[in-house]
Design a protein around this motif. Structure first.
Motif, PDB file in Angstrom:
ATOM      1  N   SER A 416      49.903 -47.970   0.995  1.00 15.23           N
ATOM      2  CA  SER A 416      48.459 -47.956   0.749  1.00 15.23           C
ATOM      3  C   SER A 416      48.057 -46.769  -0.112  1.00 15.23           C
ATOM      4  CB  SER A 416      47.686 -47.941   2.076  1.00 15.23           C
ATOM      5  OG  SER A 416      48.042 -46.818   2.864  1.00 15.23           O
ATOM      6  N   PHE A 417      48.783 -45.641   0.027  1.00 18.22           N
ATOM      7  CA  PHE A 417      48.469 -44.456  -0.775  1.00 18.22           C
ATOM      8  C   PHE A 417      48.767 -44.690  -2.241  1.00 18.22           C
ATOM      9  CE2 PHE A 417      49.870 -40.439  -2.729  1.00 18.22           C
ATOM     10  CZ  PHE A 417      48.705 -39.706  -2.601  1.00 18.22           C
ATOM     11  N   PHE A 418      49.961 -45.185  -2.546  1.00 22.09           N
ATOM     12  CA  PHE A 418      50.329 -45.411  -3.944  1.00 22.09           C
ATOM     13  C   PHE A 418      49.509 -46.534  -4.567  1.00 22.09           C
ATOM     14  CE2 PHE A 418      54.498 -43.378  -2.717  1.00 22.09           C
ATOM     15  CZ  PHE A 418      54.326 -42.265  -3.520  1.00 22.09           C
ATOM     16  N   GLN A 419      49.220 -47.570  -3.792  1.00 21.73           N
ATOM     17  CA  GLN A 419      48.413 -48.662  -4.314  1.00 21.73           C
ATOM     18  C   GLN A 419      47.009 -48.181  -4.674  1.00 21.73           C
ATOM     19  OE1 GLN A 419      48.963 -51.855  -5.012  1.00 21.73           O
ATOM     20  NE2 GLN A 419      51.080 -52.060  -4.323  1.00 21.73           N
ATOM     21  N   SER A 420      46.415 -47.362  -3.810  1.00 20.64           N
ATOM     22  CA  SER A 420      45.041 -46.911  -4.024  1.00 20.64           C
ATOM     23  C   SER A 420      44.931 -45.789  -5.043  1.00 20.64           C
ATOM     24  CB  SER A 420      44.436 -46.447  -2.697  1.00 20.64           C
ATOM     25  OG  SER A 420      44.419 -47.478  -1.741  1.00 20.64           O
ATOM     26  N   ASN A 421      45.982 -44.996  -5.175  1.00 22.28           N
ATOM     27  CA  ASN A 421      45.888 -43.790  -6.005  1.00 22.28           C
ATOM     28  C   ASN A 421      46.812 -43.797  -7.211  1.00 22.28           C
ATOM     29  OD1 ASN A 421      44.124 -41.710  -4.328  1.00 22.28           O
ATOM     30  ND2 ASN A 421      45.443 -42.789  -2.881  1.00 22.28           N
ATOM     31  N   PHE A 422      47.400 -44.948  -7.510  1.00 22.99           N
ATOM     32  CA  PHE A 422      48.352 -45.000  -8.619  1.00 22.99           C
ATOM     33  C   PHE A 422      47.745 -44.469  -9.915  1.00 22.99           C
ATOM     34  CE2 PHE A 422      49.690 -47.420 -12.380  1.00 22.99           C
ATOM     35  CZ  PHE A 422      50.980 -46.920 -12.513  1.00 22.99           C
ATOM     36  N   MET A 423      46.556 -44.966 -10.252  1.00 25.94           N
ATOM     37  CA  MET A 423      45.940 -44.571 -11.516  1.00 25.94           C
ATOM     38  C   MET A 423      45.614 -43.086 -11.524  1.00 25.94           C
ATOM     39  SD  MET A 423      45.181 -45.639 -14.456  1.00 25.94           S
ATOM     40  CE  MET A 423      44.194 -45.290 -15.909  1.00 25.94           C
ATOM     41  N   LEU A 424      45.118 -42.574 -10.414  1.00 33.50           N
ATOM     42  CA  LEU A 424      44.786 -41.149 -10.348  1.00 33.50           C
ATOM     43  C   LEU A 424      46.040 -40.294 -10.480  1.00 33.50           C
ATOM     44  CD1 LEU A 424      42.143 -41.163  -7.467  1.00 33.50           C
ATOM     45  CD2 LEU A 424      41.753 -41.246  -9.941  1.00 33.50           C
ATOM     46  N   LEU A 425      47.116 -40.704  -9.844  1.00 34.91           N
ATOM     47  CA  LEU A 425      48.368 -39.953  -9.942  1.00 34.91           C
ATOM     48  C   LEU A 425      48.927 -40.003 -11.366  1.00 34.91           C
ATOM     49  CD1 LEU A 425      50.024 -41.147  -6.614  1.00 34.91           C
ATOM     50  CD2 LEU A 425      49.240 -38.827  -7.099  1.00 34.91           C
ATOM     51  N   ALA A 426      48.963 -41.204 -11.944  1.00 37.85           N
ATOM     52  CA  ALA A 426      49.495 -41.352 -13.296  1.00 37.85           C
ATOM     53  C   ALA A 426      48.654 -40.588 -14.308  1.00 37.85           C
ATOM     54  CB  ALA A 426      49.553 -42.841 -13.670  1.00 37.85           C
ATOM     55  N   ALA A 427      47.323 -40.689 -14.181  1.00 41.06           N
ATOM     56  CA  ALA A 427      46.439 -39.995 -15.111  1.00 41.06           C
ATOM     57  C   ALA A 427      46.556 -38.483 -14.967  1.00 41.06           C
ATOM     58  CB  ALA A 427      44.992 -40.440 -14.881  1.00 41.06           C
ATOM     59  N   SER A 428      46.790 -38.015 -13.749  1.00 35.52           N
ATOM     60  CA  SER A 428      46.957 -36.567 -13.529  1.00 35.52           C
ATOM     61  C   SER A 428      48.212 -36.052 -14.210  1.00 35.52           C
ATOM     62  CB  SER A 428      47.015 -36.274 -12.020  1.00 35.52           C
ATOM     63  OG  SER A 428      45.798 -36.602 -11.386  1.00 35.52           O
ATOM     64  N   PHE A 429      49.306 -36.780 -14.056  1.00 29.93           N
ATOM     65  CA  PHE A 429      50.552 -36.366 -14.703  1.00 29.93           C
ATOM     66  C   PHE A 429      50.413 -36.387 -16.226  1.00 29.93           C
ATOM     67  CE2 PHE A 429      52.618 -37.568 -10.601  1.00 29.93           C
ATOM     68  CZ  PHE A 429      53.237 -36.347 -10.357  1.00 29.93           C
ATOM     69  N   LEU A 430      49.737 -37.391 -16.749  1.00 30.93           N
ATOM     70  CA  LEU A 430      49.539 -37.460 -18.197  1.00 30.93           C
ATOM     71  C   LEU A 430      48.649 -36.323 -18.691  1.00 30.93           C
ATOM     72  CD1 LEU A 430      49.116 -41.285 -18.887  1.00 30.93           C
ATOM     73  CD2 LEU A 430      50.960 -39.798 -19.679  1.00 30.93           C
ATOM     74  N   LEU A 431      47.629 -35.980 -17.923  1.00 30.09           N
ATOM     75  CA  LEU A 431      46.767 -34.864 -18.312  1.00 30.09           C
ATOM     76  C   LEU A 431      47.558 -33.567 -18.363  1.00 30.09           C
ATOM     77  CD1 LEU A 431      43.982 -33.612 -18.904  1.00 30.09           C
ATOM     78  CD2 LEU A 431      43.672 -33.402 -16.418  1.00 30.09           C
ATOM     79  N   MET A 432      48.404 -33.358 -17.369  1.00 34.07           N
ATOM     80  CA  MET A 432      49.209 -32.137 -17.346  1.00 34.07           C
ATOM     81  C   MET A 432      50.219 -32.118 -18.485  1.00 34.07           C
ATOM     82  SD  MET A 432      47.930 -30.444 -14.884  1.00 34.07           S
ATOM     83  CE  MET A 432      49.115 -29.160 -14.552  1.00 34.07           C
ATOM     84  N   ALA A 433      50.741 -33.298 -18.835  1.00 37.34           N
ATOM     85  CA  ALA A 433      51.752 -33.359 -19.884  1.00 37.34           C
ATOM     86  C   ALA A 433      51.155 -33.266 -21.278  1.00 37.34           C
ATOM     87  CB  ALA A 433      52.558 -34.657 -19.753  1.00 37.34           C
ATOM     88  N   LEU A 434      50.013 -33.941 -21.492  1.00 33.99           N
ATOM     89  CA  LEU A 434      49.430 -34.004 -22.830  1.00 33.99           C
ATOM     90  C   LEU A 434      48.360 -32.941 -23.063  1.00 33.99           C
ATOM     91  CD1 LEU A 434      48.970 -37.885 -23.073  1.00 33.99           C
ATOM     92  CD2 LEU A 434      50.846 -36.517 -23.993  1.00 33.99           C
ATOM     93  N   GLY A 435      47.633 -32.569 -22.018  1.00 34.32           N
ATOM     94  CA  GLY A 435      46.501 -31.679 -22.198  1.00 34.32           C
ATOM     95  C   GLY A 435      46.744 -30.240 -21.818  1.00 34.32           C
ATOM     96  N   SER A 436      47.969 -29.909 -21.430  1.00 35.49           N
ATOM     97  CA  SER A 436      48.228 -28.532 -21.000  1.00 35.49           C
ATOM     98  C   SER A 436      49.657 -28.114 -21.309  1.00 35.49           C
ATOM     99  CB  SER A 436      47.964 -28.395 -19.495  1.00 35.49           C
ATOM    100  OG  SER A 436      48.952 -29.098 -18.742  1.00 35.49           O
ATOM    101  N   LYS A 437      49.868 -26.832 -21.248  1.00 33.16           N
ATOM    102  CA  LYS A 437      51.204 -26.255 -21.283  1.00 33.16           C
ATOM    103  C   LYS A 437      51.459 -25.632 -19.912  1.00 33.16           C
ATOM    104  CE  LYS A 437      51.214 -25.015 -26.204  1.00 33.16           C
ATOM    105  NZ  LYS A 437      51.338 -23.899 -27.175  1.00 33.16           N
ATOM    106  N   ILE A 438      52.608 -25.915 -19.351  1.00 31.28           N
ATOM    107  CA  ILE A 438      52.942 -25.393 -18.033  1.00 31.28           C
ATOM    108  C   ILE A 438      54.006 -24.321 -18.191  1.00 31.28           C
ATOM    109  CG2 ILE A 438      53.757 -25.954 -15.721  1.00 31.28           C
ATOM    110  CD1 ILE A 438      52.814 -28.797 -16.190  1.00 31.28           C
ATOM    111  N   LEU A 439      53.709 -23.136 -17.727  1.00 29.31           N
ATOM    112  CA  LEU A 439      54.606 -22.002 -17.826  1.00 29.31           C
ATOM    113  C   LEU A 439      55.046 -21.551 -16.444  1.00 29.31           C
ATOM    114  CD1 LEU A 439      52.479 -19.936 -20.392  1.00 29.31           C
ATOM    115  CD2 LEU A 439      54.201 -21.681 -20.875  1.00 29.31           C
ATOM    116  N   ILE A 440      56.273 -21.073 -16.355  1.00 25.79           N
ATOM    117  CA  ILE A 440      56.791 -20.571 -15.087  1.00 25.79           C
ATOM    118  C   ILE A 440      57.019 -19.066 -15.220  1.00 25.79           C
ATOM    119  CG2 ILE A 440      58.648 -20.694 -13.403  1.00 25.79           C
ATOM    120  CD1 ILE A 440      59.121 -23.567 -14.266  1.00 25.79           C
ATOM    121  N   VAL A 441      56.319 -18.301 -14.420  1.00 31.83           N
ATOM    122  CA  VAL A 441      56.447 -16.848 -14.450  1.00 31.83           C
ATOM    123  C   VAL A 441      57.553 -16.437 -13.500  1.00 31.83           C
ATOM    124  CG1 VAL A 441      55.275 -14.666 -14.023  1.00 31.83           C
ATOM    125  CG2 VAL A 441      54.005 -16.585 -14.961  1.00 31.83           C
TER     126      VAL A 441
END
Length: 453
Positions: A416-441
């Motif tokens: 039920s979690f993945f069915q209800s939140n699939f788009m939000l999860l996918a869109a979040s990962f895409l935002l992090m990948a396309l709209g940001s740079k992730i750095l590890i300190v």
């Protein structure tokens, strides 16, 4: 006696919320505390205090499984394990090491528009199964309950929540980046996205979806101002209670849309009169939206079954893939077994809630693993996102959305979690990948390279 245990837990949660140190008035754990009370100790208290009045005749088949000491113990212990995981040193350390830097605002804006257009196209395709958006709205409750078939086009329902995501991001451009030549365009797009989000909620007939959506804007306001508005808070609480109580009547009345607005009002009034009890607004009726988690936990303790060994995490992911692509029918998940155990059939689905999911998976050790992992993820996400609320213009809006996704798992199971939140999860990962740079300190304070491309 059991009601005293639940009441003590509710008081402890409230005390913890007011005395703990936090950087924001409403953070991830604040959202968790509120949702946890509504999903677990408060329903448990009402059931233990007067089970017949709490659940009525609708749940007669599960009354034999209520008022269990095991259930009360699991709820009590589960809460503190989540808090332990949330404040885990390793979660905070990892979260603080991850640095997020936004790419050019133009990239984020283009991504937001793409997300909105894709979601609007999904609304159109999904609605075509009913003959148009108007007809789809009128049958939203029936489709959600499984009374009408959406066929292959029902697959697109999982993309509708992208409208809400895009409206959050567009709000960031309106309230944070509203400068230059395109002020009016940003405002128009934002308002259009909000209307689209509300339409998508009506298509799914989801009361909690609307509450979560509005709560997100409320939380964003508090993040920005660092204060809780008393009057607005009171209005929001009253609206939430009324909408949860009468929301089902509202969505059922939408079936009268073809007959005009007056017909919708008449259908709504008639629906309330048909369902009303002599006492009018009932707190027990309001809480009926949350009893299922306690019933599921009771059921997980009382029924005989083979432990699931967390296989439902994989099954939940596989449930996103249409059966014809898998080449076989999807396996029966814990969502299926939980529903059949409770009501004897699978005419509709009853999510387990995360505590029952732990019990089904590996009994008491499963409960500990689920709660500790869940809390750890929440602590890590908050540490990672919270420090960028001021330097990444879209972060307050993303922060509120991620908090909602994290909290929602409390009342869910993997499917039920993945069915209800699939788009939000996918869109979040895409935002992090396309709209940001992730750095590890790293420990030596040097910044290692990362991806974001």
């Amino acid at each position: 006696m059991l009601e005293s245990v639940y009441l003590v837990l509710i008081v402890l949660i409230i005390i913890i919320e007011f005395i703990r140190k936090k950087d924001n008035e409403i953070d991830f754990l604040s959202m968790f505390n509120l949702a946890f009370i509504l999903w677990y100790p408060l329903p448990g208290f009402l059931i233990a205090f007067d089970v017949q009045k709490a659940v009525g005749a609708d749940w007669e088949s599960v009354l034999a499984n209520t008022n269990s000491w095991q259930t009360a113990t699991a709820i009590f212990i589960g809460y503190f394990i989540v808090v332990k995981g949330f404040y885990s040193t390793s979660a905070r350390t990892l979260g603080n090491k991850i640095v997020i830097k936004s790419r050019h605002s133009g990239i984020v804006f283009c991504y937001t528009i793409f997300l909105l257009l894709f979601s609007l196209a999904s609304i159109q395709i999904y609605s075509s199964a009913f003959g148009g958006i108007s007809n789809a709205i009128t049958q939203g409750l029936a489709a959600r309950s499984g009374w009408v078939s959406t066929g292959a086009l029902g697959f697109f329902m999982r993309f509708l929540s992208g409208t809400g995501f895009s409206s959050y991001l567009l709000a960031a451009f309106v309230f944070e980046k509203n400068s230059g030549k395109h002020k009016l365009l940003k405002v128009v797009l934002f308002l259009g996205a909000v209307v689209s989000a509300l339409i998508s909620f009506m298509l799914r007939a989801g009361r909690l979806n609307i509450i979560y959506y509005l709560l997100g804007f409320y939380q964003i306001y508090i993040l920005k101002t660092k204060k809780i508005p008393r009057i607005s808070s009171a209005i929001f609480i009253i609206f939430t209670a009324l909408f949860l109580f009468y929301g089902k009547n509202l969505f059922s009345s939408l079936s009268a849309i073809p007959d005009g607005f007056d017909a919708v009002i008449d259908r709504f009034n008639q629906s309330i009169q048909d369902n009303a009890r002599d006492e009018g607004f009932s707190f027990y009726g309001f809480m009926s939206n949350f009893y299922y988690t306690v019933f599921s936990l009771d059921t997980a303790f009382s029924k005989s079954y083979d432990v699931r060994w967390f296989i439902d995490i994989l099954y939940g992911i596989l449930s996103l893939v249409p059966d014809r692509l898998l080449g076989s029918e999807s396996p029966e998940t814990v969502l299926y077994y939980n529903t059949v155990f409770i009501v004897g059939s699978f005419d509709y689905a009853i999510p387990t809630g995360f505590l029952a999911f732990g019990i089904y998976s590996l009994w008491w050790p499963g409960l500990v693993i689920v709660c500790l992992t869940y809390g750890w993820i929440g602590g890590c996400l908050q540490s990672m996102l919270e420090k960028h609320l001021r330097d990444v213009f879209w972060m307050p809006y993303f922060y509120a959305l991620v908090a909602q996704i994290w909290v929602f798992f409390q009342g869910s199971d993997p499917e039920s979690f993945f069915q209800s939140n699939f788009m939000l999860l996918a869109a979040s990962f895409l935002l992090m990948a396309l709209g940001s740079k992730i750095l590890i300190v790293r420990r030596d304070q040097k910044i290692s390279s990362v991806q974001g491309n």
